[in-house]
Design a protein around this motif. Structure first.
Motif, PDB file in Angstrom:
ATOM      1  N   ASP A 234     -50.127  35.659 -46.478  1.00 49.53           N
ATOM      2  CA  ASP A 234     -51.137  36.653 -46.217  1.00 49.53           C
ATOM      3  C   ASP A 234     -51.225  36.815 -44.694  1.00 49.53           C
ATOM      4  N   LEU A 235     -51.199  35.661 -44.005  1.00 51.65           N
ATOM      5  CA  LEU A 235     -51.189  35.606 -42.544  1.00 51.65           C
ATOM      6  C   LEU A 235     -49.820  35.080 -42.100  1.00 51.65           C
ATOM      7  N   THR A 236     -49.305  35.596 -40.995  1.00 55.05           N
ATOM      8  CA  THR A 236     -48.001  35.091 -40.530  1.00 55.05           C
ATOM      9  C   THR A 236     -48.124  34.231 -39.270  1.00 55.05           C
ATOM     10  N   ILE A 241     -58.540  29.034 -30.735  1.00 56.24           N
ATOM     11  CA  ILE A 241     -58.833  28.851 -29.312  1.00 56.24           C
ATOM     12  C   ILE A 241     -60.116  28.040 -29.194  1.00 56.24           C
ATOM     13  N   CYS A 242     -60.011  26.788 -28.769  1.00 59.81           N
ATOM     14  CA  CYS A 242     -61.243  26.024 -28.504  1.00 59.81           C
ATOM     15  C   CYS A 242     -60.933  24.798 -27.667  1.00 59.81           C
ATOM     16  N   GLU A 243     -61.982  24.151 -27.192  1.00 57.16           N
ATOM     17  CA  GLU A 243     -61.804  23.033 -26.283  1.00 57.16           C
ATOM     18  C   GLU A 243     -61.258  21.792 -26.987  1.00 57.16           C
ATOM     19  N   ASP A 244     -61.624  21.652 -28.256  1.00 58.28           N
ATOM     20  CA  ASP A 244     -61.222  20.485 -29.030  1.00 58.28           C
ATOM     21  C   ASP A 244     -59.903  20.800 -29.754  1.00 58.28           C
ATOM     22  N   ALA A 245     -58.811  20.282 -29.214  1.00 55.47           N
ATOM     23  CA  ALA A 245     -57.496  20.665 -29.743  1.00 55.47           C
ATOM     24  C   ALA A 245     -57.214  20.061 -31.120  1.00 55.47           C
ATOM     25  N   THR A 246     -57.839  18.915 -31.433  1.00 49.85           N
ATOM     26  CA  THR A 246     -57.640  18.333 -32.769  1.00 49.85           C
ATOM     27  C   THR A 246     -58.261  19.252 -33.814  1.00 49.85           C
ATOM     28  N   LEU A 247     -59.478  19.704 -33.508  1.00 48.45           N
ATOM     29  CA  LEU A 247     -60.142  20.664 -34.396  1.00 48.45           C
ATOM     30  C   LEU A 247     -59.317  21.942 -34.505  1.00 48.45           C
ATOM     31  N   ALA A 248     -58.832  22.434 -33.354  1.00 46.28           N
ATOM     32  CA  ALA A 248     -58.041  23.665 -33.349  1.00 46.28           C
ATOM     33  C   ALA A 248     -56.800  23.508 -34.225  1.00 46.28           C
ATOM     34  N   ASP A 249     -56.166  22.349 -34.150  1.00 51.32           N
ATOM     35  CA  ASP A 249     -54.940  22.124 -34.915  1.00 51.32           C
ATOM     36  C   ASP A 249     -55.233  22.086 -36.423  1.00 51.32           C
ATOM     37  N   ALA A 250     -56.288  21.376 -36.800  1.00 49.01           N
ATOM     38  CA  ALA A 250     -56.655  21.328 -38.221  1.00 49.01           C
ATOM     39  C   ALA A 250     -56.974  22.732 -38.721  1.00 49.01           C
ATOM     40  N   LEU A 251     -57.701  23.493 -37.892  1.00 50.43           N
ATOM     41  CA  LEU A 251     -58.097  24.843 -38.312  1.00 50.43           C
ATOM     42  C   LEU A 251     -56.898  25.784 -38.373  1.00 50.43           C
ATOM     43  N   SER A 252     -55.942  25.633 -37.463  1.00 51.26           N
ATOM     44  CA  SER A 252     -54.788  26.543 -37.493  1.00 51.26           C
ATOM     45  C   SER A 252     -54.053  26.378 -38.822  1.00 51.26           C
ATOM     46  N   THR A 253     -53.883  25.151 -39.251  1.00 47.58           N
ATOM     47  CA  THR A 253     -53.206  24.902 -40.521  1.00 47.58           C
ATOM     48  C   THR A 253     -54.086  25.370 -41.686  1.00 47.58           C
ATOM     49  N   ALA A 254     -55.371  25.022 -41.624  1.00 43.43           N
ATOM     50  CA  ALA A 254     -56.273  25.328 -42.743  1.00 43.43           C
ATOM     51  C   ALA A 254     -56.455  26.836 -42.947  1.00 43.43           C
ATOM     52  N   VAL A 255     -56.600  27.575 -41.848  1.00 45.59           N
ATOM     53  CA  VAL A 255     -56.796  29.029 -41.977  1.00 45.59           C
ATOM     54  C   VAL A 255     -55.532  29.681 -42.541  1.00 45.59           C
ATOM     55  N   PHE A 256     -54.405  29.149 -42.139  1.00 42.20           N
ATOM     56  CA  PHE A 256     -53.136  29.616 -42.701  1.00 42.20           C
ATOM     57  C   PHE A 256     -53.154  29.453 -44.226  1.00 42.20           C
ATOM     58  N   VAL A 257     -53.634  28.297 -44.671  1.00 45.47           N
ATOM     59  CA  VAL A 257     -53.694  27.995 -46.112  1.00 45.47           C
ATOM     60  C   VAL A 257     -54.734  28.889 -46.803  1.00 45.47           C
ATOM     61  N   LEU A 258     -55.897  29.041 -46.170  1.00 50.50           N
ATOM     62  CA  LEU A 258     -56.993  29.795 -46.797  1.00 50.50           C
ATOM     63  C   LEU A 258     -56.681  31.285 -46.889  1.00 50.50           C
ATOM     64  N   GLY A 259     -55.862  31.778 -45.956  1.00 51.13           N
ATOM     65  CA  GLY A 259     -55.552  33.207 -45.954  1.00 51.13           C
ATOM     66  C   GLY A 259     -56.613  33.985 -45.195  1.00 51.13           C
ATOM     67  N   LYS A 260     -56.379  35.304 -45.105  1.00 54.96           N
ATOM     68  CA  LYS A 260     -57.186  36.151 -44.230  1.00 54.96           C
ATOM     69  C   LYS A 260     -58.688  36.080 -44.541  1.00 54.96           C
ATOM     70  N   GLU A 261     -59.054  36.391 -45.765  1.00 55.69           N
ATOM     71  CA  GLU A 261     -60.477  36.540 -46.069  1.00 55.69           C
ATOM     72  C   GLU A 261     -61.255  35.227 -45.915  1.00 55.69           C
ATOM     73  N   GLU A 262     -60.774  34.189 -46.623  1.00 61.48           N
ATOM     74  CA  GLU A 262     -61.457  32.887 -46.579  1.00 61.48           C
ATOM     75  C   GLU A 262     -61.373  32.274 -45.182  1.00 61.48           C
ATOM     76  N   GLY A 263     -60.247  32.510 -44.522  1.00 57.96           N
ATOM     77  CA  GLY A 263     -60.033  31.973 -43.182  1.00 57.96           C
ATOM     78  C   GLY A 263     -61.034  32.558 -42.195  1.00 57.96           C
ATOM     79  N   ILE A 264     -61.220  33.866 -42.256  1.00 58.82           N
ATOM     80  CA  ILE A 264     -62.172  34.530 -41.346  1.00 58.82           C
ATOM     81  C   ILE A 264     -63.585  34.012 -41.629  1.00 58.82           C
ATOM     82  N   LYS A 265     -63.874  33.823 -42.916  1.00 61.54           N
ATOM     83  CA  LYS A 265     -65.202  33.321 -43.294  1.00 61.54           C
ATOM     84  C   LYS A 265     -65.459  31.950 -42.656  1.00 61.54           C
ATOM     85  N   LEU A 266     -64.486  31.060 -42.774  1.00 62.16           N
ATOM     86  CA  LEU A 266     -64.647  29.709 -42.215  1.00 62.16           C
ATOM     87  C   LEU A 266     -64.801  29.758 -40.693  1.00 62.16           C
TER      88      LEU A 266
END
Ligand code: AMP
Ligand code: MG
Length: 286
Positions: A234-236, A241-266
């Motif tokens: 859904d997303l390619t 973008i945030c100060e906490d890179a561990t959080l950013a890394d978890a979110l980059s993977t998670a939003v990819f998994v959740l897809g556009k709609e759920e990802g934007i919501k989170l």
């Protein structure tokens, strides 16, 4: 870390810090890589379903964080996905699509297994022998947090850390200008946009990073924990973008998994900035 890493400093006097950064990187890898049989993570994995393993304080904290991030991402980032990623072994050069029954078996275990943390004894126990830890989705972000803290402690006021496209900027580029980070086009054609930051991380997950093709179908390295297969695209590309890179890394993977709609919501719930690229080449900046 299975990728190219570069560290740039901008003052001659900071040069010797670079070697120390690479020493820190290799010590992190030796502790947390699931691919190194002597790492603390591998020891925990080998003892899954059998016994708890005492680990270093840093590793304990990171695993604890991974449990929190699992909850925060509603399970989209699942640190217990290790047996599934090992089965696919994407990036090894010797991949083939695994048996469906085997995938389904491991998906159930990854969902039901638990990580038991004992603070007092600093031990970790995986309750299910058919699960294992894979911190690959947060490892580079975590490493850049450690490196940026080290550089700041050493008084380095300006540096760029780039771990396989996960960028951490220390300080400001100059009095007037922010750092400008380019985001790669998933099809390999240059950059699709740039992001401006000061003192913080831009962490990207993309299906173009590691994949193989079988019978004309592309299988990439980010797995849907509900199916055990690479997530539907859904997303390619997802950059956080945030100060906490561990959080950013978890979110980059998670939003990819959740897809556009759920990802934007989170991301909206968490108030975190991001740039998403959809399959239809729409650029969404949050
Ligand atoms: P990243 O490049 O940060 O998105 O991380 C991708 C890596 O994380 C993969 O190579 C796997 O080792 C691991 N991984 C893949 N899917 C997941 C998932 N859903 N949850 C946790 N880790 C994952
Ligand atoms: Mg990630």
């Amino acid at each position: 870390m299975g990728t190219n890493c570069s560290i740039s400093v901008f003052a001659k006097s900071d040069e010797e810090r670079i070697q120390e950064c690479f020493d820190i990187l290799s010590s992190i890898e030796k502790r947390i890589s699931a691919k190194l049989s002597e790492s603390e993570i591998s020891k925990i994995n080998k003892a899954a379903g059998k016994e708890s393993v005492r680990v270093s304080e840093e590793t304990f904290k990171l695993i604890k964080r991974s449990v929190e991030l699992h909850k925060l991402t509603k399970g989209a980032f699942n640190p217990l996905i290790g047996k599934i990623t090992a089965l696919w072994n994407i990036g090894s050069g010797d991949e083939k699509v695994p048996e469906k029954a085997e995938i389904e078996f491991l998906v159930t275990h990854a969902r039901e297994g638990e990580i038991v943390l004992d603070e007092a004894n600093q031990t970790v126990y995986l309750t299910d022998e058919y699960t294992s830890l894979d911190l690959g989705a947060i490892g580079k972000g975590y490493a850049s947090d450690v490196l940026s803290a080290f550089l700041e402690k050493e008084g380095v006021s300006k540096a760029l850390i780039n771990l396989g496209g996960n960028v951490y900027a220390v300080g400001k580029k100059s009095k007037k200008a922010n750092w400008k980070i380019g985001l790669r086009n998933p099809d390999g054609n240059g950059l699709f946009t740039t992001v401006e930051i000061e003192d913080g991380a831009v962490v990207t997950s993309g299906a173009y990073e590691r994949y193989f093709i079988q019978d004309g179908v592309k299988y990439h390295h980010i797995m849907d924990p509900d199916t055990g297969y690479p997530v539907n695209l859904d997303l390619t590309s997802v950059s956080i973008i945030c100060e906490d890179a561990t959080l950013a890394d978890a979110l980059s993977t998670a939003v990819f998994v959740l897809g556009k709609e759920e990802g934007i919501k989170l991301l909206t719930e968490l108030g975190v900035n991001a740039v998403l690229l959809t399959r239809d080449k729409e650029i969404i900046k949050l």
